[in-house]
Design a protein around this motif. Structure first.
Motif: not given
Length: 178
Positions: A95-98, A64-67, A45-52, A114-118
């Motif tokens: 928001g879904e990846f595999q 991948l969701d917005h925090a 998690t970060s201030d911007l995103f949450e990845l599970v 993980a690096t997220v670019v949105a």
């Protein structure tokens, strides 16, 4: 008549114990079932995103969701590194990846980045995934296995009962005709 009695007796004997009522039986709240070991997973998690991420063998499902509001991140690009190895990621839905690992993860704790670019937002997320050998064993639940065994035994007993009943009725007809 005896064949019908045999079938009813077999049916009652083969009913699972949960079907039989006992004294004090009510339909109140059932106790919570004990959960078995789940699939290995990680959260970053970060201030911007949450990845599970949820690991199933060599397959990895990523969410991948917005925090702030837990909504899926639209139009995101995701790069993933597990234990120093870059893992190719494919977007499945918003928001879904595999991902497919080249080899199963080694037992123990592995770092995940993980690096997220949105859109105009970019963030680096970090977490850990803890893999144990028991998590890789996909044993069939004991309850289901027991039910399958009981069903198979019941089918065999019913078949034997039918054969016995047919032989007995043929013997009675042949013996009665003589």
């Amino acid at each position: 008549m005896q064949l019908r009695s045999l079938f009813f007796t077999l049916a009652l004997v083969l009913l699972p114990p949960a079907v039989h009522a006992d004294a004090g039986h009510d339909h109140g709240e059932a106790p919570a079932a004990a959960a078995g070991p789940g699939l290995p997973r990680f959260a970053a998690t970060s201030d911007l995103f949450e990845l599970v991420g949820v690991l199933d063998g060599k397959k990895l499902a990523l969410y991948l969701d917005h925090a702030g509001d837990n909504s899926p991140v639209k139009e995101a690009q995701l790069e993933l590194d597990i234990a120093g190895t870059r893992v190719p990621v494919t977007r499945v839905a918003e928001g879904e990846f595999q991902a497919a690992l080249a080899a199963p993860l080694a037992e123990g704790v592995s770092p995940v980045t993980a690096t997220v670019v949105a859109g105009t937002e970019t963030d680096l997320l970090a977490g850990e995934i803890d893999v144990h050998a028991a998590a890789h064993a996909h044993a069939e639940p004991a309850g289901r296995r027991n039910a399958l065994v009981a069903g198979a035994v019941g089918a065999v007993l019913l078949a034997l009962g039918a054969v016995w009943g047919l032989r007995r009725s043929r013997t009675a007809r042949v013996g009665g005709a003589a």
